[in-house]
Design a protein around this motif. Structure first.
Motif, PDB file in Angstrom:
ATOM      1  N   ARG A   1       1.035   4.031  -2.775  1.00 48.98           N
ATOM      2  CA  ARG A   1       0.548   5.513  -2.504  1.00 48.98           C
ATOM      3  C   ARG A   1       1.632   6.367  -3.346  1.00 48.98           C
ATOM      4  O   ARG A   1       1.452   7.525  -3.584  1.00 48.98           O
ATOM      5  CB  ARG A   1       0.447   5.645  -0.990  1.00 48.98           C
ATOM      6  CG  ARG A   1       0.114   7.079  -0.688  1.00 48.98           C
ATOM      7  CD  ARG A   1      -0.186   7.043   0.934  1.00 48.98           C
ATOM      8  NE  ARG A   1      -1.160   8.133   1.233  1.00 48.98           N
ATOM      9  CZ  ARG A   1      -0.524   9.242   1.399  1.00 48.98           C
ATOM     10  NH1 ARG A   1       0.435   9.684   0.881  1.00 48.98           N
ATOM     11  NH2 ARG A   1      -1.349  10.539   1.749  1.00 48.98           N
TER      12      ARG A   1
ATOM     13  N   LYS B   1       0.948  -1.229   0.049  1.00 44.02           N
ATOM     14  CA  LYS B   1      -0.049  -0.170   0.023  1.00 44.02           C
ATOM     15  C   LYS B   1       0.811   1.280   0.040  1.00 44.02           C
ATOM     16  O   LYS B   1       0.494   2.263  -0.726  1.00 44.02           O
ATOM     17  CB  LYS B   1      -1.053   0.066   1.093  1.00 44.02           C
ATOM     18  CG  LYS B   1      -2.115  -0.912   0.964  1.00 44.02           C
ATOM     19  CD  LYS B   1      -2.957  -0.809   2.298  1.00 44.02           C
ATOM     20  CE  LYS B   1      -4.090  -1.492   2.336  1.00 44.02           C
ATOM     21  NZ  LYS B   1      -5.028  -1.218   3.570  1.00 44.02           N
TER      22      LYS B   1
ATOM     23  N   TYR C   1      -6.496   6.407  -1.745  1.00 45.16           N
ATOM     24  CA  TYR C   1      -5.253   6.936  -1.333  1.00 45.16           C
ATOM     25  C   TYR C   1      -5.255   8.326  -1.204  1.00 45.16           C
ATOM     26  O   TYR C   1      -4.916   8.800  -0.029  1.00 45.16           O
ATOM     27  CB  TYR C   1      -3.919   6.705  -1.903  1.00 45.16           C
ATOM     28  CG  TYR C   1      -3.755   4.953  -2.016  1.00 45.16           C
ATOM     29  CD1 TYR C   1      -2.959   4.473  -0.902  1.00 45.16           C
ATOM     30  CD2 TYR C   1      -4.149   4.252  -3.048  1.00 45.16           C
ATOM     31  CE1 TYR C   1      -2.737   3.223  -0.851  1.00 45.16           C
ATOM     32  CE2 TYR C   1      -3.927   2.730  -2.987  1.00 45.16           C
ATOM     33  CZ  TYR C   1      -2.936   2.223  -2.009  1.00 45.16           C
ATOM     34  OH  TYR C   1      -2.984   1.131  -1.803  1.00 45.16           O
TER      35      TYR C   1
END
Length: 196
Positions: free
Chosen positions: A18, A14, A56
């Motif tokens: 991002r 993640k 995000y």
């Protein structure tokens, strides 16, 4: 060895996604301008769906902002207790800057340039700026054993912030400037009483 727990694979993935989205957004903003860049173009460049971008980042403006306050707040809180407020800020800024790679520093300058030159980002950044100001004020008050509402805490926080902003404005116009060094020099001048 770090006291922080190791991130799991999912969290690392993640964080990479991002960072990639934000990196591609900054590249496109630099190449085509903030207003001319769409979220769809950013998603395509990062090889994700537009919905992933919004997962995000809640809004396009958020692609410019980074959360550099926690490392600074930690460094300021950890600065030796016997340091004056200005000296503690200088030490904290040096520590945070030294921990950044050249690429991270360049991205930071790019973000600042966007925030100071794109009107819709300037408006959106006011919440971040006031949050950073409040956080610094809280830490300086705690370090001094003073109440947050103490006018001297407000004044020193405002003076430090004003000096940093003045250098940032110049730094966004001159990317060759060693902004970190100039901020340190400006804060040293403040620490000496702003003598001319």
């Amino acid at each position: 060895m770090s006291d922080r727990p190791a991130q799991g694979l999912r969290e690392r993935k993640k964080a990479k996604t991002r960072a990639l989205i934000q990196k591609e957004a900054l590249r496109l903003f630099r190449e085509q301008g903030y207003s001319a860049t769409t979220v769809e173009q950013i998603a395509e460049a990062a090889e994700v769906a537009p919905s992933t971008v919004f997962r995000y980042f809640a809004a396009k403006e958020d692609l410019v902002f980074s959360d550099q306050l926690p490392p600074f707040a930690e460094a300021l809180s950890a600065a030796p207790a016997d340091l004056s407020p200005i000296r503690a800020v200088r030490v904290a800024l040096r520590e945070v800057t030294a921990a950044q790679t050249a690429e991270e520093l360049a991205e930071s300058v790019e973000r600042e340039k966007l925030m100071f030159t794109v009107p819709e980002l300037w408006a959106a950044s006011l919440a971040n700026v006031s949050g950073a100001l409040r956080s610094m004020q809280e830490i300086l008050a705690r370090r001094a054993g003073r109440d947050l509402s103490d006018p001297e805490i407000r004044n020193i926080t405002g003076a430090i912030t004003g000096v940093i902003f003045a250098v940032w404005f110049d730094w966004t116009k001159d990317s060759e400037m060693d902004g970190a060094a100039e901020i340190d020099k400006a804060l040293a001048h403040l620490e000496e009483g702003l003598r001319m």
